[in-house]
Scaffold this active site. Structure first.
Site, PDB file in Angstrom:
ATOM      1  CB  SER A 232      36.542  70.038  45.554  1.00 20.64           C
ATOM      2  OG  SER A 232      35.135  70.144  45.511  1.00 20.64           O
ATOM      3  CE  LYS A 233      37.978  63.356  50.189  1.00 21.59           C
ATOM      4  NZ  LYS A 233      38.562  62.518  49.227  1.00 21.59           N
ATOM      5  NE  ARG A 234      32.172  72.015  45.833  1.00 17.87           N
ATOM      6  CZ  ARG A 234      31.883  72.663  44.709  1.00 17.87           C
ATOM      7  NH1 ARG A 234      30.725  72.515  44.130  1.00 17.87           N
ATOM      8  NH2 ARG A 234      32.779  73.456  44.171  1.00 17.87           N
TER       9      ARG A 234
END
Ligand code: GLU
Length: 497
Positions: free
Chosen positions: A255-257
């Site tokens: 994911s983006k993280r």
């Protein structure tokens, strides 16, 4: 494998901007095609009208172009098996669906969305696996005609065999088996006349003579459906290779993280396409157990599905940054300068005059080449080279336990000496400033640190003497004067640290 028959495809759906996993699929297909001197085809799978995102096709194609992943057939370049947009190929899917109905391998289903919702709710309540309950599978010819005449909405579903198993040999994963009874009668053609992914994918892979389907592992469970369709349509089956799933460093879903972004974002941040290609190629493939840096040419020469792993590939953003740094350092200074300019022009304050001079950047580049990981970082590192006035707190001048008085003296003396300096180069600066530190009874770090703040406005900057040379004598003098003035504005007693 006979080389000329290798035909692979990258088949993105324009439902968003392509992320790393998606581009990794494109790259593996491309490397496989280039290695075997086969054909790499791009096909746009835009049959899900409701999810199509405007502009996504351009972004996908621009991303491929940026990475240097060129396609032999597809949008813009055409080819013998076009059109390469599925929305322009509806007749092929409709023909195939009709043929399957005529053969008895598919049937019309009139179930309303409401009935399907109720069915799903009931399945959930009974904790049964989801899937169509095959109600319309048995519909009699008469009621079929009646429903048709009454104009009921209908879809075409595949009549999935209820017995036996579907087995195939995946090039990467080996033998994979699915029980047919567990596969529901999936939709082939929707009520709006558009095909589902399954039908369109199979029809096109057949018509486009695709020899190998290389795609992400998430599609593995679709493969038995596809194999059933190949069989029912009497098509030659391609070979399948499902690429390992991508996970973050904590082994959770990407994911983006985890620092994943769309390919456009990497471009905007100033990653180099060559570094990106190298990094993506190692997400599931390796040359051996140690080689990390591989040029595009080397990748093409060595790419093989035999060395694609079955286990998850870990996306490590730090590794990407490290690799990009390596590629940035490998660039010729002039080339790097040319690549830096658009980033500076984009990010420097509007007050800075554009166009930015190439000759000037040529002087700055060697000072930062060793220190950057992305092109975007350059602006922050070098903006003081372009500023008319530096904006910093006078406290900053008091480095390493210096006080107001010492700083003032250091600046005043440096100013005097600098003024007298005839040659303004690194050597003369060093020859003058080192003894000056001693004379002032300061550590070199103290004097240089203060001067660094005075001429750059910050405590961390490229090497001092080189920086001063690039700034030039006049600007150094005026910045030191400015620092003295700033100091004067600050009351002495509060300045000790
Ligand atoms: N359109 C599908 C996707 O977006 C293609 C899957 C496949 O390669 O069959 O990934």
């Amino acid at each position: 494998m006979t080389a000329e028959k290798i035909r692979v495809r990258y088949a993105p759906s324009p439902t968003g901007f392509p992320h790393v996993g998606n581009i990794r699929t494109a790259l593996f297909n491309w490397l496989f095609a280039r290695h075997h001197k086969g054909r790499f085809i791009v096909r746009i799978e835009n049959t899900d009208v409701t999810r199509t995102v405007e502009g996504a096709v351009e972004v996908i194609l621009d991303g491929l172009r940026w990475l240097g992943i060129d396609w032999d057939e597809g949008p813009e370049v055409g080819g013998n098996y076009g059109p390469y947009f599925q929305s322009e190929r509806l007749k092929f899917y409709q023909e195939a669906a009709k043929r399957l109905v005529d053969q008895g391998d598919a049937y019309y289903c009139y179930c309303t969305p409401q009935r399907l919702d109720e069915m799903r709710a009931e399945q959930m309540r009974l904790k049964q696996p989801p899937g169509y309950d095959r109600q319309c599978r048995q519909i009699s010819a008469t009621s079929h005609i009646l429903k048709f005449v009454s104009g009921s909405r209908r879809v075409i579903r595949f009549r999935t065999p209820l017995e036996k198993k579907t087995t195939f040999k995946d090039i990467i994963r080996g033998e994979v088996t699915f029980e047919n009874a567990k596969i529901d009668d999936f939709i082939l053609l929707k009520s709006d006349g558009y095909p589902t992914y399954h039908l369109a994918s199979v029809v096109d892979d057949n018509l486009m003579k695709i020899s190998h389907v290389l795609r992400a592992e998430e599609w593995l469970s679709s493969t038995p459906r596809h194999l059933m369709l190949y069989k029912a349509l009497d098509y030659k089956t391609p070979q399948f290779a499902h690429l390992p799933i991508l996970l973050g460093t904590d082994r959770s879903k990407l994911s983006k993280r985890h620092g994943v972004a769309s390919i456009t974002e990497y471009q905007k941040k100033g990653y180099l396409p060559e570094a990106m290609i190298n990094f993506l190629a190692l997400l599931g493939w390796s040359l051996d157990d140690k080689t990390e840096i591989l040029s595009r040419k080397k990748l093409i020469e060595n790419f093989s599905l035999k060395r694609v792993s079955q286990t998850a590939a870990i996306f490590n953003k730090d590794k990407l940054d490290w690799m990009n740094g390596i590629y940035l350092r490998k660039l010729h200074s002039a080339d790097l300068s040319r690549q830096i300019i658009p980033f500076l022009e984009r990010d420097l304050p509007l007050g800075v005059k554009r166009p930015i001079s190439f000759e000037y950047i040529e002087k700055i580049t060697p000072l930062i080449q060793e220190r950057i990981k992305t092109l975007e970082e350059v602006t922050e590192l070098t903006d003081f080279f372009f500023a008319n006035e530096l904006d910093y707190q006078p406290d900053l001048l008091m480095v390493k336990k210096m006080n107001h008085q010492l700083v003032n003296k250091a600046l005043e003396t440096s100013l005097l000496k600098l003024r007298r300096l005839s040659a303004f180069d690194e050597k003369s600066l060093e020859a003058m400033l080192r003894p000056l530190a001693e004379e002032l009874e300061l550590k070199t770090g103290q004097l240089f640190g203060t001067l660094r703040v005075a001429v750059t406005g910050r405590t961390a900057a490229p090497p001092l003497f080189q920086t001063m040379v690039v700034l030039g004598k006049d600007r150094c003098i005026s910045r030191i004067k400015m620092a003295i003035a700033k100091l004067k504005e600050t009351p002495e007693e509060t300045n000790e640290n």
